[in-house]
Write an enzyme that holds these catalytic residues in place. Structure first.
Site, PDB file in Angstrom:
ATOM      1  N   ARG A   1      64.157   4.275  -5.517  1.00 33.30           N
ATOM      2  CA  ARG A   1      65.315   4.653  -6.330  1.00 33.30           C
ATOM      3  C   ARG A   1      66.586   3.893  -5.967  1.00 33.30           C
ATOM      4  O   ARG A   1      67.569   3.950  -6.700  1.00 33.30           O
ATOM      5  CB  ARG A   1      65.557   6.168  -6.280  1.00 33.30           C
ATOM      6  CG  ARG A   1      65.992   6.711  -4.943  1.00 33.30           C
ATOM      7  CD  ARG A   1      66.288   8.209  -5.028  1.00 33.30           C
ATOM      8  NE  ARG A   1      66.724   8.749  -3.756  1.00 33.30           N
ATOM      9  CZ  ARG A   1      67.379   9.901  -3.607  1.00 33.30           C
ATOM     10  NH1 ARG A   1      67.646  10.649  -4.663  1.00 33.30           N
ATOM     11  NH2 ARG A   1      67.739  10.318  -2.427  1.00 33.30           N
TER      12      ARG A   1
ATOM     13  N   HIS B   1      61.760  12.091 -11.212  1.00 32.29           N
ATOM     14  CA  HIS B   1      62.707  13.173 -10.879  1.00 32.29           C
ATOM     15  C   HIS B   1      63.652  13.402 -12.073  1.00 32.29           C
ATOM     16  O   HIS B   1      64.881  13.283 -11.954  1.00 32.29           O
ATOM     17  CB  HIS B   1      63.478  12.726  -9.639  1.00 32.29           C
ATOM     18  CG  HIS B   1      64.245  13.777  -8.897  1.00 32.29           C
ATOM     19  ND1 HIS B   1      65.191  14.573  -9.495  1.00 32.29           N
ATOM     20  CD2 HIS B   1      64.217  14.131  -7.592  1.00 32.29           C
ATOM     21  CE1 HIS B   1      65.723  15.366  -8.570  1.00 32.29           C
ATOM     22  NE2 HIS B   1      65.134  15.125  -7.409  1.00 32.29           N
TER      23      HIS B   1
ATOM     24  N   ASP C   1      64.764  25.289  -6.087  1.00 29.20           N
ATOM     25  CA  ASP C   1      64.239  24.017  -5.565  1.00 29.20           C
ATOM     26  C   ASP C   1      62.770  24.242  -5.215  1.00 29.20           C
ATOM     27  O   ASP C   1      62.424  24.421  -4.051  1.00 29.20           O
ATOM     28  CB  ASP C   1      65.063  23.596  -4.337  1.00 29.20           C
ATOM     29  CG  ASP C   1      64.731  22.183  -3.887  1.00 29.20           C
ATOM     30  OD1 ASP C   1      63.845  21.548  -4.489  1.00 29.20           O
ATOM     31  OD2 ASP C   1      65.365  21.710  -2.922  1.00 29.20           O
TER      32      ASP C   1
ATOM     33  N   GLU D   1      60.367  17.787 -12.706  1.00 25.94           N
ATOM     34  CA  GLU D   1      59.846  16.540 -12.155  1.00 25.94           C
ATOM     35  C   GLU D   1      58.321  16.529 -12.156  1.00 25.94           C
ATOM     36  O   GLU D   1      57.699  17.500 -11.713  1.00 25.94           O
ATOM     37  CB  GLU D   1      60.340  16.379 -10.713  1.00 25.94           C
ATOM     38  CG  GLU D   1      61.837  16.555 -10.581  1.00 25.94           C
ATOM     39  CD  GLU D   1      62.296  16.702  -9.132  1.00 25.94           C
ATOM     40  OE1 GLU D   1      61.628  16.153  -8.234  1.00 25.94           O
ATOM     41  OE2 GLU D   1      63.300  17.382  -8.898  1.00 25.94           O
TER      42      GLU D   1
END
Ligand code: TA6
Length: 276
Positions: free
Chosen positions: A81, A152, A194, A251
């Site tokens: 990334r 993501h 999360d 994701e």
């Protein structure tokens, strides 16, 4: 989006004949924007995102490889990334979709954190109400290696408190090291979420009022649902304090059972997002 992304950021633009559009930065091989033919932006990109060398862009679709989060010795979420990718080609298919292929291969910087040879391809296809993302890993090394990966994706929402995610009921998840099981009914986002949901069998539906988006994956067994909530959002310098209300990460992920790839072998995973 042009107000957010600096003009000098190297990126490619995809225009499908039906009006669907996407922009992809070479920094991170990062899809920054996807608009359906109705000109509606479907991805969230933080107005405070950093596009600096070495930074990860907050929003769009960060590519996570070969490590998810802090689950290993590499920098958080791996090396892809923050790396500079190459644009291989773009085309319009006979069916009227616009397709771009980006590629990342090993270099000195990647070898300094992960000493293997690889070819990572991201194929982005848009047209109609669909975004197709395919991530392909080819082991160009002489040795086998193991990796995790994820797309993501930051989906844009109007107001997080109105959002429901369907398709997770009964599934096991891990959230900050603690195992749990999703109760019946849709997931609602109330504060920080999360979660890694393991072995998600079917597509998810992100519903908001009368609108819905389908999120499907192939090859990625797990799904991560992430929203920082107000407390964490206030601590993230690249997200405005209210930014958490306009995004939800769903994701496509390969975390629980990392893939071991033999020399010359390849692996492919896809995420398909359809505005319903
Ligand atoms: O995918 C969820 C997650 O790992 C969260 O724990 C959260 O930290 C998020 O990714 C974003 O990570 P980042 O490094 O981009 O701030």
């Amino acid at each position: 989006m042009s107000a957010i992304v600096p003009d000098h950021l190297p990126r490619i633009r995809l225009d499908a004949p039906d009006g669907a559009q996407a922009e992809i930065a070479l920094h991170g091989g990062h899809v920054l924007s996807w608009r359906t033919p109705d000109a509606r932006e479907r991805l969230f990109l933080s107005p405070r995102a950093s596009f600096d060398t070495g930074a990860a862009i907050r929003g769009g679709v960060p590519v996570i490889f070969p490590q998810f989060a802090g689950l290993g010795p590499l920098p958080k979420h791996g090396l892809a990334r923050t790396a500079t990718w190459q644009h291989v080609d773009s085309q319009i298919t006979a069916g009227g979709a616009a397709v771009a292929r980006l590629r990342l291969t090993e270099d000195e910087a990647s070898r300094s954190v992960w000493d293997y040879a690889f070819q990572l391809d991201l194929i982005v296809t848009i047209g109609g109400s669909r975004l197709d993302l395919a991530l392909q890993v080819t082991n160009t090394d002489m040795e086998a290696y193991r990796f995790m990966a994820a797309l993501h994706t930051y989906l844009a929402v109007q107001a997080i408190e109105d959002v429901a995610v369907e398709g997770l009921a009964g599934l096991s998840y891990r959230e900050r090291g603690v195992d749990g099981a999703q109760p019946d009914g849709a997931l609602r986002i109330e504060g920080e979420v999360d979660r890694i949901y393991w072995n998600v069998p079917g597509p998810l539906i992100l519903r908001e009022g009368a609108e819905a988006v389908k999120v499907a994956a192939l090859g990625f067994p797990d799904v991560v649902v992430w929203n920082p909530g107000p407390a964490l959002a206030a601590k993230l310098p690249d997200l405005d304090p209210e930014g958490y209300r306009r995004m939800l990460c769903i994701e496509a992920a390969l975390i629980g059972a990392p893939v071991t790839l033999a020399p010359g072998a390849n692996w492919r995973g896809t995420q398909t997002i359809t505005a319903l």
